[in-house]
Structures are given as structure tokens and as C-alpha cells.
Write an enzyme that holds these catalytic residues in place. Structure first.
Site, PDB file in Angstrom:
ATOM      1  N   THR A 163      33.385 -43.753-133.630  1.00 33.70           N
ATOM      2  CA  THR A 163      34.662 -44.324-134.074  1.00 33.70           C
ATOM      3  C   THR A 163      34.586 -45.809-134.398  1.00 33.70           C
ATOM      4  OG1 THR A 163      35.764 -42.788-132.566  1.00 33.70           O
ATOM      5  CG2 THR A 163      37.129 -44.501-133.470  1.00 33.70           C
TER       6      THR A 163
ATOM      7  N   ARG B 179      39.209 -29.283-134.740  1.00 32.99           N
ATOM      8  CA  ARG B 179      39.539 -30.171-133.612  1.00 32.99           C
ATOM      9  C   ARG B 179      40.014 -31.530-134.143  1.00 32.99           C
ATOM     10  NH1 ARG B 179      37.452 -35.433-131.983  1.00 32.99           N
ATOM     11  NH2 ARG B 179      37.531 -35.587-129.730  1.00 32.99           N
TER      12      ARG B 179
ATOM     13  N   GLY C 146      41.023 -35.446-132.962  1.00 31.07           N
ATOM     14  CA  GLY C 146      40.827 -36.353-131.826  1.00 31.07           C
ATOM     15  C   GLY C 146      41.886 -37.435-131.758  1.00 31.07           C
ATOM     16  N   ASP C 147      41.632 -38.390-130.878  1.00 29.32           N
ATOM     17  CA  ASP C 147      42.605 -39.466-130.618  1.00 29.32           C
ATOM     18  C   ASP C 147      42.823 -40.380-131.813  1.00 29.32           C
ATOM     19  OD1 ASP C 147      39.852 -40.298-130.103  1.00 29.32           O
ATOM     20  OD2 ASP C 147      40.716 -42.216-129.495  1.00 29.32           O
TER      21      ASP C 147
ATOM     22  N   THR D 209      38.002 -45.893-128.223  1.00 32.01           N
ATOM     23  CA  THR D 209      36.799 -45.273-128.769  1.00 32.01           C
ATOM     24  C   THR D 209      36.145 -44.468-127.649  1.00 32.01           C
ATOM     25  OG1 THR D 209      34.541 -45.736-129.538  1.00 32.01           O
ATOM     26  CG2 THR D 209      35.666 -47.556-128.463  1.00 32.01           C
ATOM     27  N   GLY D 210      35.426 -43.435-128.026  1.00 29.62           N
ATOM     28  CA  GLY D 210      34.802 -42.582-127.012  1.00 29.62           C
ATOM     29  C   GLY D 210      35.320 -41.165-127.144  1.00 29.62           C
TER      30      GLY D 210
ATOM     31  N   GLY E  50      37.623 -38.441-127.459  1.00 29.40           N
ATOM     32  CA  GLY E  50      39.029 -38.451-127.851  1.00 29.40           C
ATOM     33  C   GLY E  50      39.942 -37.727-126.886  1.00 29.40           C
TER      34      GLY E  50
END
Ligand code: GLY
Length: 322
Positions: A187, A215, A217-218, A238-239, A241
Site C-alpha cells: 500500500t 476481496r 481491503g482497508d 498500511t499492512g 487490511g
């Protein structure tokens, strides 16, 4: 936010960007740091011409989406079936307007699609074919986002999945993710404060590699992947999600910044994230007075900041692992 009184001095403009939390093996440090420096420079150029924080974060993200070093835009990771599905979002702290897009496959700059959704629709999240249609109607460029190093990593990852009897990644335990994603990064994000004292946030990603198709993510979701509010500041995560979404981590950081400095808010939420969900998350935060922070429980987080006084670029911030 406007500063009409002669007694109240506006804060100095600033941009902080990140190129992802993760392991960041040493052979990639130079390229990563160069990439975030360029992104911070592009964003700051907007601010120094009296541009808005919103335009500055968009410019910073575009620079990183165009750079295949990062997992966003060109250079995005591949999902379980070898396809690219990108997510991105942008938010304006002055108006609380913001929007995300998800599951885009071949649009060069997903962040520009998020900006179109924010500026031209009433919605905050549009995914898949409909998001692509908006992008094309808005004149955005298509591009093949696939690069050979990601295809190679995908093949190796599939092999490891099979050997470890794991069906897919993301949502799985952080320990397994860490083992699989040791060489990856995750990200890109950008936060800015402009000459009017307005803040903005933006982020973009190819998501967790080997994720299930579909899927999201965040990085498409306001509150989780990013948040911006002139009353507090801006933050972007970041990381993994799923962790950021469960903790609504960017909104949590902004809420804390109503009464705390960025560094205190960022370290508090990452400490909480580590305790609650384990390793796998990073966050950059910028409070409304222009103080910024970088916190992560991953090994590294590649970031750069630029102000009128100079610039900084580093491969780590405050490591908060317990
Ligand atoms: N943080 C990006 C993702 O998990 O999709």
C-alpha cells in the site's frame, strides 16, 4: 479552515507519504526511499503553488502508483488466481467528503477514480465494473498493471501455499501472512496540510497478494484505510487490511488527535492493534498543527515528509511491537 485574524498564524504546509509497511529487504531500500522522496516532492510542489491538500495527496499517490517498486497501480500484487484488483480512496478534511474504489483491474491510476467518485457522485464506495466505467467515462487511462517481479512472486507464493496447505492469504493469521509476505510491501498513502490549514488523506493498493478474488481491503474504506478531518488531522494505514478495518484504525487515530499530538495518537493505535490483533499494521498521522508521526509493528515502513524547511525519508518510524 481559514486564518483571517492577524494573531493566528496558519501552519506551514507539509506532506508526508508512505510506500508501505512490511519487511522491505535491504536490496529494495534505495528504490523505495527514492520513490517516496519523489512522491513527497510532487505533492509538495502542489502545496507550494498554493494548491490544496487534496490535490497534493492525489499527486503524491499518482507518483507512487506509477512506480512499480510499490504495491499500487503499476506493480500491484496478484490475487489467488493471478489477477490484479486494486483499491484506493481519498478524503478531504475540510468538508469530510471522501470516496473509495475497489476491484479495478486495468486503470492506470486508481486514486483518480476515487477522486471522480468523490467529486462527481453522492457515493462513498464503488467497486468493479461500475468503477471502471466511471474511470473510462472520466477520460482516465487504461494500463497493464502487471510487472514480471509480481508474476514471479505469485508463482512462488502459490507453491508455498500448496506446500503449507494454506488456501489463500489475507484474513489468515498474521504469523502465516508474515511468513508468506516476508519480501513484499504494502500500500501507498499520503497526508497533507495546505496553506489554508486544510488536511487531506489518500491511499492506494494492490492489496494483500494471493487474496481471494473479490476481496476488498482497508484502502477503499474511509475510517479504516484513511481519514481526514480539519478538527483533528489526517491518518492513513498500511499492512493487513482486515486488521485496519476491524479497528477502524485511521478514524481512531484522528479521534485521538483532537486532543493529542500525532505521535501520541499513532503510537497508541498501533500499540492497541498489536495487543488486539498481532503484528502486521502501520500508520502515518498528521495533526492539524502539522506535526506528523510514523508508527508500525512491522519490520519496516518506507516514508518521506517534505516541508518548506526540508525533507526526510526513512525506512522505519516508531516501532511499536508490544
Ligand atoms: N492494506 C491494504 C490491504 O490490505 O488491502
Amino acid at each position: 479552515m481559514h486564518y483571517r485574524s492577524a494573531k493566528v498564524r496558519p501552519p506551514k504546509p507539509i506532506i508526508i507519504v508512505h510506500g508501505g509497511a512490511g519487511d522491505w529487504p535491504s536490496e529494495l531500500h534505495k528504490q523505495g526511499l527514492r520513490g517516496v522522496r519523489i512522491a513527497a516532492h510532487r505533492g509538495f510542489r502542489v502545496l507550494s503553488k498554493q494548491g490544496s491538500a487534496l490535490d497534493a495527496v492525489e499527486a503524491g499517490i499518482v507518483a507512487m502508483e506509477d512506480n512499480p517498486v510499490f504495491n499500487a497501480g503499476r506493480g500491484s500484487t496478484l490475487n489467488l488466481v493471478g489477477e490484479i484488483e486494486t483499491d484506493a480512496a481519498i478524503m478531504d478534511g475540510r468538508t469530510l467528503q471522501g470516496a473509495g474504489v475497489a476491484l479495478l483491474r486495468d486503470i492506470k491510476n486508481p486514486i483518480k477514480v476515487a477522486r471522480i467518485v468523490m467529486d462527481k457522485t453522492d457515493h462513498v464506495l464503488i467497486a468493479g465494473a461500475a468503477a471502471r466505467q466511471l474511470a473510462l467515462a472520466g477520460g482516465l487511462a487504461k494500463s497493464d498493471l502487471r510487472v514480471s517481479k509480481r508474476v514471479k512472486a505469485w508463482k512462488e507464493g502459490l507453491h508455498k501455499l500448496k506446500n503449507n496447505k494454506v488456501q489463500y492469504l489475507s484474513g489468515t493469521s498474521p504469523e502465516i501472512l508474515h511468513r508468506f509476505l516476508a519480501k513484499s510491501s504494502d500500500t501507498v498513502g499520503a497526508l497533507a496540510l495546505d496553506n489554508d490549514g486544510d488536511v487531506a488523506a489518500a491511499c492506494s493498493t494492490g492489496g494483500v497478494s494471493l487474496k481471494l478474488p473479490g476481496r476488498i481491503g482497508d484502502s477503499a474504506v474511509l475510517g479504516a484505510g484513511l481519514y481526514a478531518d480539519n478538527k483533528s488531522g489526517a491518518a492513513t494505514a498500511t499492512g493487513i487490511g482486515e486488521q485496519a478495518m476491524r479497528l477502524v484504525i485511521s478514524k481512531a487515530a484522528c479521534d485521538l488527535m483532537r486532543h493529542r499530538k500525532a505521535v501520541s495518537a499513532a503510537t497508541k493505535v498501533i500499540r492497541y492493534s498489536t495487543r488486539a490483533l498481532g503484528l502486521g499494521t502501520g500508520l502515518i498521522a498528521l495533526d492539524r498543527l502539522g506535526r506528523y508521526a510514523v508508527a508500525h509493528n512491522t519490520r519496516n515502513l518506507c516514508w518521506a515528509a517534505r516541508t518548506v524547511d526540508g525533507s526526510t525519508a526513512k525506512m522505519f518510524g516508531t516501532r511499536v511491537r508490544s
